[in-house]
Scaffold this motif. Sequence first.
Motif, PDB file in Angstrom:
ATOM      1  N   VAL A 120      -0.648  -2.241 -21.552  1.00 50.85           N
ATOM      2  CA  VAL A 120       0.389  -2.027 -20.542  1.00 50.85           C
ATOM      3  C   VAL A 120       1.327  -0.922 -21.016  1.00 50.85           C
ATOM      4  O   VAL A 120       1.401  -0.626 -22.208  1.00 50.85           O
ATOM      5  N   ARG A 121       2.039  -0.325 -20.065  1.00 53.47           N
ATOM      6  CA  ARG A 121       2.898   0.815 -20.370  1.00 53.47           C
ATOM      7  C   ARG A 121       4.123   0.431 -21.185  1.00 53.47           C
ATOM      8  O   ARG A 121       4.522   1.155 -22.096  1.00 53.47           O
ATOM      9  N   ASP A 122       4.737  -0.718 -20.855  1.00 55.10           N
ATOM     10  CA  ASP A 122       6.002  -1.086 -21.496  1.00 55.10           C
ATOM     11  C   ASP A 122       5.951  -2.497 -22.064  1.00 55.10           C
ATOM     12  O   ASP A 122       5.351  -3.396 -21.472  1.00 55.10           O
ATOM     13  N   ALA A 123       6.650  -2.698 -23.188  1.00 55.65           N
ATOM     14  CA  ALA A 123       6.667  -4.001 -23.862  1.00 55.65           C
ATOM     15  C   ALA A 123       7.231  -5.101 -22.973  1.00 55.65           C
ATOM     16  O   ALA A 123       6.812  -6.259 -23.071  1.00 55.65           O
ATOM     17  N   ASP A 124       8.156  -4.783 -22.066  1.00 56.66           N
ATOM     18  CA  ASP A 124       8.736  -5.829 -21.214  1.00 56.66           C
ATOM     19  C   ASP A 124       7.751  -6.356 -20.174  1.00 56.66           C
ATOM     20  O   ASP A 124       8.047  -7.318 -19.467  1.00 56.66           O
ATOM     21  N   MET A 125       6.573  -5.759 -20.086  1.00 58.64           N
ATOM     22  CA  MET A 125       5.550  -6.208 -19.142  1.00 58.64           C
ATOM     23  C   MET A 125       4.615  -7.247 -19.754  1.00 58.64           C
ATOM     24  O   MET A 125       3.883  -7.924 -19.033  1.00 58.64           O
ATOM     25  N   VAL A 126       4.651  -7.397 -21.078  1.00 58.53           N
ATOM     26  CA  VAL A 126       3.693  -8.251 -21.789  1.00 58.53           C
ATOM     27  C   VAL A 126       3.783  -9.703 -21.333  1.00 58.53           C
ATOM     28  O   VAL A 126       2.757 -10.367 -21.152  1.00 58.53           O
ATOM     29  N   THR A 127       4.984 -10.198 -21.099  1.00 62.82           N
ATOM     30  CA  THR A 127       5.129 -11.616 -20.744  1.00 62.82           C
ATOM     31  C   THR A 127       4.491 -11.950 -19.394  1.00 62.82           C
ATOM     32  O   THR A 127       4.072 -13.080 -19.174  1.00 62.82           O
ATOM     33  N   LYS A 128       4.402 -10.994 -18.497  1.00 66.14           N
ATOM     34  CA  LYS A 128       3.806 -11.234 -17.175  1.00 66.14           C
ATOM     35  C   LYS A 128       2.279 -11.267 -17.228  1.00 66.14           C
ATOM     36  O   LYS A 128       1.643 -11.842 -16.352  1.00 66.14           O
ATOM     37  N   VAL A 129       1.701 -10.668 -18.261  1.00 65.37           N
ATOM     38  CA  VAL A 129       0.244 -10.479 -18.297  1.00 65.37           C
ATOM     39  C   VAL A 129      -0.519 -11.804 -18.324  1.00 65.37           C
ATOM     40  O   VAL A 129      -1.491 -11.981 -17.600  1.00 65.37           O
ATOM     41  N   GLU A 130      -0.078 -12.761 -19.141  1.00 67.81           N
ATOM     42  CA  GLU A 130      -0.790 -14.038 -19.228  1.00 67.81           C
ATOM     43  C   GLU A 130      -0.800 -14.737 -17.869  1.00 67.81           C
ATOM     44  O   GLU A 130      -1.825 -15.262 -17.432  1.00 67.81           O
ATOM     45  N   LYS A 131       0.330 -14.740 -17.169  1.00 61.84           N
ATOM     46  CA  LYS A 131       0.416 -15.333 -15.831  1.00 61.84           C
ATOM     47  C   LYS A 131      -0.550 -14.638 -14.873  1.00 61.84           C
ATOM     48  O   LYS A 131      -1.202 -15.283 -14.058  1.00 61.84           O
ATOM     49  N   LEU A 132      -0.662 -13.313 -15.000  1.00 63.67           N
ATOM     50  CA  LEU A 132      -1.559 -12.571 -14.114  1.00 63.67           C
ATOM     51  C   LEU A 132      -3.024 -12.905 -14.391  1.00 63.67           C
ATOM     52  O   LEU A 132      -3.836 -12.954 -13.466  1.00 63.67           O
ATOM     53  N   HIS A 133      -3.384 -13.141 -15.663  1.00 62.27           N
ATOM     54  CA  HIS A 133      -4.757 -13.553 -15.975  1.00 62.27           C
ATOM     55  C   HIS A 133      -5.062 -14.909 -15.339  1.00 62.27           C
ATOM     56  O   HIS A 133      -6.132 -15.113 -14.767  1.00 62.27           O
ATOM     57  N   THR A 134      -4.127 -15.840 -15.425  1.00 62.51           N
ATOM     58  CA  THR A 134      -4.314 -17.163 -14.824  1.00 62.51           C
ATOM     59  C   THR A 134      -4.480 -17.044 -13.313  1.00 62.51           C
ATOM     60  O   THR A 134      -5.372 -17.663 -12.718  1.00 62.51           O
ATOM     61  N   GLU A 135      -3.640 -16.218 -12.692  1.00 59.14           N
ATOM     62  CA  GLU A 135      -3.724 -16.040 -11.246  1.00 59.14           C
ATOM     63  C   GLU A 135      -5.026 -15.332 -10.850  1.00 59.14           C
ATOM     64  O   GLU A 135      -5.667 -15.699  -9.866  1.00 59.14           O
ATOM     65  N   ALA A 136      -5.428 -14.336 -11.625  1.00 62.57           N
ATOM     66  CA  ALA A 136      -6.679 -13.619 -11.334  1.00 62.57           C
ATOM     67  C   ALA A 136      -7.869 -14.572 -11.413  1.00 62.57           C
ATOM     68  O   ALA A 136      -8.771 -14.527 -10.572  1.00 62.57           O
ATOM     69  N   ASN A 137      -7.872 -15.464 -12.406  1.00 60.04           N
ATOM     70  CA  ASN A 137      -8.954 -16.429 -12.535  1.00 60.04           C
ATOM     71  C   ASN A 137      -9.005 -17.348 -11.317  1.00 60.04           C
ATOM     72  O   ASN A 137     -10.074 -17.671 -10.813  1.00 60.04           O
ATOM     73  N   ALA A 138      -7.841 -17.752 -10.830  1.00 58.39           N
ATOM     74  CA  ALA A 138      -7.783 -18.648  -9.678  1.00 58.39           C
ATOM     75  C   ALA A 138      -8.244 -17.948  -8.399  1.00 58.39           C
ATOM     76  O   ALA A 138      -8.734 -18.592  -7.480  1.00 58.39           O
ATOM     77  N   LYS A 139      -8.095 -16.628  -8.324  1.00 53.70           N
ATOM     78  CA  LYS A 139      -8.430 -15.889  -7.110  1.00 53.70           C
ATOM     79  C   LYS A 139      -9.834 -15.273  -7.134  1.00 53.70           C
ATOM     80  O   LYS A 139     -10.376 -14.961  -6.090  1.00 53.70           O
ATOM     81  N   CYS A 140     -10.417 -15.088  -8.297  1.00 52.96           N
ATOM     82  CA  CYS A 140     -11.711 -14.413  -8.414  1.00 52.96           C
ATOM     83  C   CYS A 140     -12.786 -15.161  -7.614  1.00 52.96           C
ATOM     84  O   CYS A 140     -13.066 -16.330  -7.865  1.00 52.96           O
TER      85      CYS A 140
END
Length: 161
Positions: A120-140
């Motif tokens: 990711v571009r910025d360190a402040d984005m790291v915390t959102k990434v895990e949530k996005l993986h969980t959501e992506a798994n639920a939507k795939c």
Amino acid sequence: MAHGAREHRYAVEVVWTGNRGEGTTGYRAFDRNHEIRVEGKPTLTGSADPAFRGDPTHWNPEDLLVSSLSECHMLWFLHLAAVNGVVVTDYRDTATGTMAVSRDGDGQFTEVTLHPRVTVRDADMVTKVEKLHTEANAKCFIARSVNFPVHHAPETLVAPG
């Protein structure tokens, strides 16, 4: 089908190219090679897994299943990142799958694990990434369609500079 839902249809042609002239007169008398064709797209050369007398230089159904899960997760993840303000600059996944085959030759996948390595571009984005993986798994669509678990072992990096 749920009210308001849309259907999407897919047409794939699979053509066996492994007839050596004797057809399937014996287990060793034919190749497992085939072509996977979709109108307007490059043809994929397919075969069986080498463990089942296939050509190791061709795609096999097991490769395609694992890659479908990885690709579907990536596409959902990138979409969710874009709409949630997470700027991804690199995404790589080394997905692995486990298939159990019984003595009589029946088998099935028991699990697939995705190992997405996201930059990711910025360190402040790291915390959102895990949530996005969980959501992506639920939507795939593909992960929702299989009867075995799809695990995730993500790694998140921050782009230098």
